[in-house]
Design a protein around this motif. Structure first.
Motif, mmCIF file in Angstrom:
data_model
loop_
_atom_site.group_PDB
_atom_site.id
_atom_site.type_symbol
_atom_site.label_atom_id
_atom_site.label_comp_id
_atom_site.label_asym_id
_atom_site.label_seq_id
_atom_site.Cartn_x
_atom_site.Cartn_y
_atom_site.Cartn_z
ATOM 1 N N ILE A 56 111.139 -7.402 -23.083
ATOM 2 C CA ILE A 56 112.186 -6.383 -23.056
ATOM 3 C C ILE A 56 113.510 -6.945 -23.563
ATOM 4 O O ILE A 56 114.184 -6.347 -24.418
ATOM 5 N N PHE A 57 113.907 -8.119 -23.059
ATOM 6 C CA PHE A 57 115.188 -8.694 -23.464
ATOM 7 C C PHE A 57 115.164 -9.153 -24.923
ATOM 8 O O PHE A 57 116.199 -9.145 -25.596
ATOM 9 N N ALA A 58 113.991 -9.543 -25.430
ATOM 10 C CA ALA A 58 113.901 -9.999 -26.814
ATOM 11 C C ALA A 58 113.956 -8.839 -27.804
ATOM 12 O O ALA A 58 114.510 -8.982 -28.903
ATOM 13 N N LEU A 59 113.419 -7.696 -27.417
ATOM 14 C CA LEU A 59 113.275 -6.582 -28.350
ATOM 15 C C LEU A 59 114.388 -5.550 -28.271
ATOM 16 O O LEU A 59 114.791 -4.986 -29.287
ATOM 17 N N GLU A 89 117.896 -3.359 -27.507
ATOM 18 C CA GLU A 89 119.343 -3.441 -27.684
ATOM 19 C C GLU A 89 120.085 -2.801 -26.514
ATOM 20 O O GLU A 89 121.286 -2.998 -26.355
ATOM 21 N N ARG A 90 119.363 -2.019 -25.739
ATOM 22 C CA ARG A 90 119.957 -1.257 -24.640
ATOM 23 C C ARG A 90 118.924 -1.112 -23.530
ATOM 24 O O ARG A 90 117.741 -0.940 -23.805
ATOM 25 N N LEU A 91 119.381 -1.210 -22.291
ATOM 26 C CA LEU A 91 118.481 -1.094 -21.148
ATOM 27 C C LEU A 91 118.934 0.022 -20.218
ATOM 28 O O LEU A 91 120.123 0.161 -19.926
ATOM 29 N N LEU A 92 117.966 0.815 -19.777
ATOM 30 C CA LEU A 92 118.162 1.785 -18.712
ATOM 31 C C LEU A 92 117.444 1.257 -17.483
ATOM 32 O O LEU A 92 116.287 0.843 -17.571
ATOM 33 N N VAL A 93 118.124 1.279 -16.344
ATOM 34 C CA VAL A 93 117.532 0.754 -15.113
ATOM 35 C C VAL A 93 117.488 1.852 -14.065
ATOM 36 O O VAL A 93 118.527 2.390 -13.658
ATOM 37 N N LEU A 94 116.274 2.189 -13.627
ATOM 38 C CA LEU A 94 116.079 3.155 -12.553
ATOM 39 C C LEU A 94 115.802 2.428 -11.248
ATOM 40 O O LEU A 94 115.125 1.397 -11.226
ATOM 41 N N ASN A 95 116.328 2.975 -10.159
ATOM 42 C CA ASN A 95 116.057 2.424 -8.835
ATOM 43 C C ASN A 95 115.961 3.583 -7.847
ATOM 44 O O ASN A 95 116.959 4.235 -7.551
ATOM 45 N N TYR A 96 114.743 3.873 -7.385
ATOM 46 C CA TYR A 96 114.488 4.974 -6.452
ATOM 47 C C TYR A 96 115.112 6.282 -6.928
ATOM 48 O O TYR A 96 115.783 6.988 -6.189
ATOM 49 N N GLY A 97 114.898 6.556 -8.219
ATOM 50 C CA GLY A 97 115.329 7.826 -8.780
ATOM 51 C C GLY A 97 116.725 7.858 -9.342
ATOM 52 O O GLY A 97 117.087 8.813 -10.038
ATOM 53 N N ILE A 136 115.244 0.979 -26.858
ATOM 54 C CA ILE A 136 115.700 0.999 -25.473
ATOM 55 C C ILE A 136 114.597 0.545 -24.529
ATOM 56 O O ILE A 136 113.430 0.927 -24.680
ATOM 57 N N GLY A 137 114.952 -0.284 -23.564
ATOM 58 C CA GLY A 137 114.032 -0.672 -22.509
ATOM 59 C C GLY A 137 114.307 0.145 -21.256
ATOM 60 O O GLY A 137 115.465 0.349 -20.887
ATOM 61 N N LEU A 138 113.249 0.629 -20.615
ATOM 62 C CA LEU A 138 113.361 1.351 -19.348
ATOM 63 C C LEU A 138 112.688 0.513 -18.280
ATOM 64 O O LEU A 138 111.476 0.293 -18.320
ATOM 65 N N SER A 174 108.360 -1.597 -19.386
ATOM 66 C CA SER A 174 107.607 -2.826 -19.181
ATOM 67 C C SER A 174 108.208 -3.638 -18.044
ATOM 68 O O SER A 174 109.415 -3.604 -17.807
ATOM 69 N N HIS A 175 107.332 -4.377 -17.357
ATOM 70 C CA HIS A 175 107.769 -5.354 -16.363
ATOM 71 C C HIS A 175 107.899 -6.743 -16.975
ATOM 72 O O HIS A 175 108.308 -7.678 -16.279
ATOM 73 N N GLN A 176 107.527 -6.891 -18.256
ATOM 74 C CA GLN A 176 107.631 -8.195 -18.901
ATOM 75 C C GLN A 176 109.043 -8.351 -19.467
ATOM 76 O O GLN A 176 109.345 -7.948 -20.590
ATOM 77 N N MET A 177 109.875 -8.970 -18.658
ATOM 78 C CA MET A 177 111.288 -9.040 -18.989
ATOM 79 C C MET A 177 111.569 -9.836 -20.252
ATOM 80 O O MET A 177 112.491 -9.516 -21.012
#
Length: 254
Positions: free
Chosen positions: A201-204, A206-214, A32-34, A195-198
């Motif tokens: 993140i996209f290469a590795l 399978e699932r992404l969690l995206v936080l924005n101001y909590g 998972i990418g955060l 990571s900020h290296q998109m």
């Protein structure tokens, strides 16, 4: 099967509401990418998960055991390990001695041949076998990151959190980290990569969690997340921003 269940986490610092009812579950060996903009709450969430920070409300369960009120060393013993954005090696100890520390924390003796053999195998995998007798303070920034990864391998956690593992790393060492992530995940470990290296993140992941101001504004596959208008507006930016390095202009770790 590993299960990490986060339910309605809230964290406030005075009037600043850093995490707002964050909930998600990890089942099994998910990769998972955060991600999220600066100030999104990624570091605070990580600190809550590893026990360094206590939430104002909400719960974290790992394999059915509540861990959000445990001290960090107990969380590590329970099966959750992490690296840090700024590496934290034992600088006056050798590389090999650094790898003994997690074994000692688990009650193993470094005097036994099994622990030493495991440590040397980890160093060989990380292409650091030739540095085993060097003091940690002599390592480059990228090698420091590899050493932290090695300590995690010695701890053998069920859930691995990597905080900015690619930042400032030479491209050759980056390939070693990629191999590490894939190998550990294939061993059945759940992994969260911040990571900020998109591109990475996209290469590795399978699932992404995206936080924005909590707020957790997205929890989906990379393809769906990168085309989500809410995520694009909050973080990913325009196509021009995302070209080249794969990260928005002016971003830095948070």
């Amino acid at each position: 099967m590993t299960e990490l269940k986060i339910s309605n986490l809230n964290k406030r610092y005075g009037g600043n509401h850093v995490l707002k009812d964050v909930s998600f579950t990890i089942n099994g060996a998910e990769l998972i990418g955060l991600i999220g903009p600066n100030g999104a709450g990624k570091t605070t969430l990580t600190n809550v998960l590893d026990g360094a920070v206590k939430p104002n409300s909400g719960t974290v369960y790992l394999n059915g055991k509540r861990i959000d009120q445990l001290p960090s060393f107990e969380v590590a013993k329970s099966g959750l390990g992490r690296t840090f954005q700024v590496t934290r090696s034992f600088r006056r100890m050798t590389v090999l001695e650094n790898l003994y520390v997690p074994a000692l924390a688990l009650g193993k003796s470094h005097k036994g041949g099994a622990v030493q053999k495991e440590a040397l195998e980890v160093l060989d995998f990380l292409t650091m076998g030739h540095l085993r007798n060097e003091y940690a303070r002599a390592l480059s920034g990228g090698q420091q990151k590899l050493l932290e990864l090695g300590r995690l391998m010695m701890l053998d956690p069920d859930v691995v959190i990597l905080d900015e593992p690619f930042a400032g790393v030479h491209p050759k060492l980056m390939e070693v980290i990629y191999d590490y992530i894939r190998r550990v995940n294939e061993q059945g470990k759940a992994m969260i990569i911040i990571s900020h290296q998109m591109d990475s993140i996209f290469a590795l992941c399978e699932r992404l969690l995206v936080l924005n101001y909590g707020d957790l504004i997205a929890d989906d596959t990379p393809d769906k997340v990168k085309n989500d208008p809410v995520v694009i507006e909050a973080y990913l930016g325009t196509n021009e921003d995302r070209s080249g390095t794969g990260q928005p202009e002016g971003t830095r770790s948070s």
